[in-house]
Design a protein around this motif. Structure first.
Motif: not given
Length: 704
Positions: A249-266, A282-291
């Motif tokens: 029921x809160x999968x969208x909240x989890x997705x947003x939190x994961x996105x915040x953390x993924x950018x912070x980890x990178x 020399x690496x640049x982000x090419x893709x971040x999952x949103x599902x």
């Protein structure tokens, strides 16, 4: 809004690996099948939308690679795809198209993508009549009726709408006395994950995280708590969050939190971590999952409820229809928000810790009954929503295992429909037919024998006209093969040699009722004679890792290896021991190189020092003649293990040694001072004897 109606024999809801394989299997066996998927692509967590690499029993057990439809897909994808494999995040749309092509090309199979089921119509309390679905962006509602349905949604959506009982959370220790269960039951589940992929731009590339991204400053959070950034190209399984949010029921909240953390980890990897920022320059982000990929939610109650004890004890079920072998992989509730993301990773994947020992399991059989909904007679389940405890889900949930369950479920559905019986009656009325059909279709069942009288392979004899060293079979040569170094945190054995500084063992396949002798070849690199204890043990199968089986020792002896040479020792029935040794110059059979101080034997007699392999290209015909009698490693026979170790801890190299044994056998090689510790490499994947045989590539059984 357009309203349409469709009629099929079998409807599969959910197009992940379980649902896809169920649909293809049923259609191939003649059932008119419809596959409904709520995403634009097939594959679920393995698709290019989520990019989790498929895993299963093969990661821990040699010769346990999943076969059947999943193997067809693997082979076809590798033939078509250019993408280099990393642990997670690498998957591109070629994988999606490989699955799409199979779906389109399968007769009797129809499908609807971007279609979500929102209602179930019951014709009576215990039977589904139809499902109501809506096609996204098409203003179309579809009512789909069928005789039989299967819920492969992961979240158990259909079972829930049909009124089935389900569980979600963690069982307490007192309910089933499971070793991995906590003291008290709770609503805690494993979390959801997203992945990323980076691209090498060939020049330094800056990265600035947005202000709303999570900021990381403490290296201990990563390196002391099991969240190691092992590959700057893509990852990571530990980018995971569940508790305190609800994974459905809160999968969208989890997705947003994961996105915040993924950018912070990178940001940590690129700009702060002294161990990675130069590598990632020399690496640049090419893709971040949103599902987000989901590990756990509802588990539907079935005709059998599997607990942790079943896979750990390798319980044999009469209705075995699939198998698993991934370890009991239970991630910490909370993931990134918890002290550690996974207990095993926080230990540095210590292979002999108390936790590791109790977590290894399999290969084990999976019963058909966990896929039969207890409360609805024409509903099945396959995938991570089957009837298991939270602890058992830790091993059953991985996608390759789910694919096997799916193929079994689809095959069972087709058989039930053809025979005109209910799906639950397959357990009693058609189980042997189901099992034999699965074997005929290329699947493997650990405890089911092929009884197909028309299978010519059962009458075939295996011979070989030549032999060659299997390079890359052991950990010390694991880096020799291209594109097989998916993980950088795996122990590098490439510099290891074959000295017997600890006990080693090898399983040996034997087809005859009795083995009269077994030859062992040892090299002594010291200037003193060395003694080595050799033991022959009976084991149940090729995955029997016990150091001392209950049956005890079949035979044993002490070998004395003269200095500066290689001894080929033979021991037959007790009291018939004999041996011969001379210094010569020859390499171990099939090694492909000349080794000073080595000698070979010929025929079935004593060693013959004059027989040599001059440049590694000429084979010793007498030795080859012996090896021709060997059966494949996976021969369906009982097993005998021979272990030897250097008694004084002095350098000595591997051997061929043989003792009498009466039971049918299949034999193995293990790298461990104590096989009971089950020291298997977590990242062994498909490599031959990867975690078990460092340096055993020239260790060959010599069978008379």
């Amino acid at each position: 809004m357009i309203h349409t109606k469709e009629q099929y024999e079998f409807v599969v809801i959910g197009g992940g690996m379980a649902g896809f394989c169920a649909a293809v299997a049923a259609a191939r066996h003649g059932a008119r099948t419809c596959l409904i998927q709520d995403r634009p692509v097939f594959g679920g967590n393995s698709s290019s939308e989520i990019r989790v690499t498929l895993h299963g029993a093969a990661a821990f057990h040699t010769y346990a690679k999943e076969t059947g439809i999943i193997s067809e897909l693997f082979i076809e994808e590798r033939a078509r795809n250019h993408e280099e494999i990393t642990e997670n995040g690498w998957t591109n749309s070629v994988w999606d198209m490989t699955m799409y092509d199979m779906a389109v090309s399968t007769p009797n199979l129809s499908f609807h993508l971007n279609t979500s089921v929102h209602e179930v119509v019951m014709k009576e309390d215990r039977a589904i009549q139809s499902i109501l679905a809506r096609v996204a962006n098409a203003e179309t509602n579809i009512e789909i009726a069928a005789d039989l349905f299967i819920d492969c949604t992961g979240d158990g959506v259909i079972a829930d709408l049909a009124g089935c009982e389900w569980r979600m959370g963690t069982e307490g220790r007192e309910e089933f006395n499971e070793p991995h269960a906590p003291g008290l039951a709770s609503g805690d589940t494993m979390g959801n994950s997203i992945h990323f992929k980076a691209k090498d731009m060939g020049r330094p590339v800056p990265f600035t995280a947005p202000a709303w991204a999570t900021s990381y400053e403490d290296a201990a959070y990563f390196y002391d708590q099991g969240r190691i950034p092992y590959d700057v190209r893509s990852g990571y399984w530990w980018i995971e969050i569940g508790v305190p949010w609800h994974t459905i029921t809160e999968a969208e909240d989890i997705r947003h939190e994961l996105t915040k953390h993924t950018l912070g980890i990178w940001d940590w990897i690129k700009n702060r971590d002294p161990k990675t920022k130069e590598l990632a320059a020399n690496y640049a982000l090419d893709w971040i999952g949103q599902v987000p990929g989901k590990r756990e939610s509802r588990r539907i109650m079935g005709e059998y409820f599997m607990t942790e004890h079943d896979p750990v004890n390798r319980k044999v079920f009469e209705d075995e229809i699939a198998y698993g072998g991934w370890f009991l992989d239970l991630h910490t509730p909370g993931g990134l928000l918890a002290a550690t993301s996974e207990h095993a990773s926080s230990e540095g994947y210590n292979q002999t810790s108390e936790y590791a020992i109790k977590s290894y399991c399999g290969p084990y059989g999976i019963p058909f009954r966990i896929m039969l909904a207890r409360d609805v007679d024409n509903l099945m389940m396959a995938g991570r929503n089957v009837s298991v405890t939270h602890a058992a889900l830790g091993t059953v949930r991985v996608m390759a295992t789910c694919a096997l369950m799916g193929q079994a479920a689809g095959t069972a559905a087709a058989i039930a429909l053809r025979k005109g019986i209910g799906i639950k009656a397959v357990t009693t009325d058609a189980m042997q037919e189901l099992q034999q059909t699965l074997l005929r279709d290329g699947c493997f069942l650990p405890n089911v024998e092929n009884r197909d009288a028309g299978d010519l392979a059962r009458q075939a004899a295996v011979t070989a006209s030549s032999e060659v060293l299997v390079y890359g079979a052991g950990p010390e040569t694991g880096t020799a093969l291209p594109k097989l170094s998916e993980w950088n945190d795996r122990k590098d054995w490439s510099g290891e040699d074959e000295r017997l500084l600890r006990r080693r063992g090898q399983w040996i396949a034997v087809s005859s009722p009795q083995l009269d002798s077994l030859a062992v070849c040892l090299s002594n690199l010291t200037d003193q004679p060395q003694e080595v204890d050799a033991v022959l043990l009976q084991v149940d199968h090729i995955w029997d890792y016990r150091s001392e089986p209950e049956e005890g020792r079949l035979a044993s002896c002490t070998l004395t290896v003269p200095q500066g040479g290689k001894a080929l020792d033979r021991m037959g029935q007790p009291g018939r021991s004999r041996r011969g040794i001379e210094a010569g110059q020859v390499c171990p059979a099939g090694s492909g190189r000349e080794s000073p101080g080595h000698l070979a034997c010929g025929g079935h007699d004593y060693p013959r020092p004059h027989q040599r392999l001059r440049d590694g290209r000429r084979q010793n015909a007498a030795l080859r003649e012996r090896y021709d009698d060997e059966l494949p490693y996976h021969s369906p026979a009982a097993a005998v293990r021979r272990r030897q170790y250097c008694q004084r801890g002095q350098p000595a190299l591997p051997v061929h040694q043989p003792l009498a044994l009466r039971p049918r056998a299949a034999v193995t090689a293990v790298d461990s001072a104590n096989l009971g510790e089950r020291t298997r490499n977590r990242y062994s994947r498909d490599y031959l004897c990867r975690a078990f045989v460092p340096g055993v590539s020239c260790l060959r059984p010599v069978l008379p």
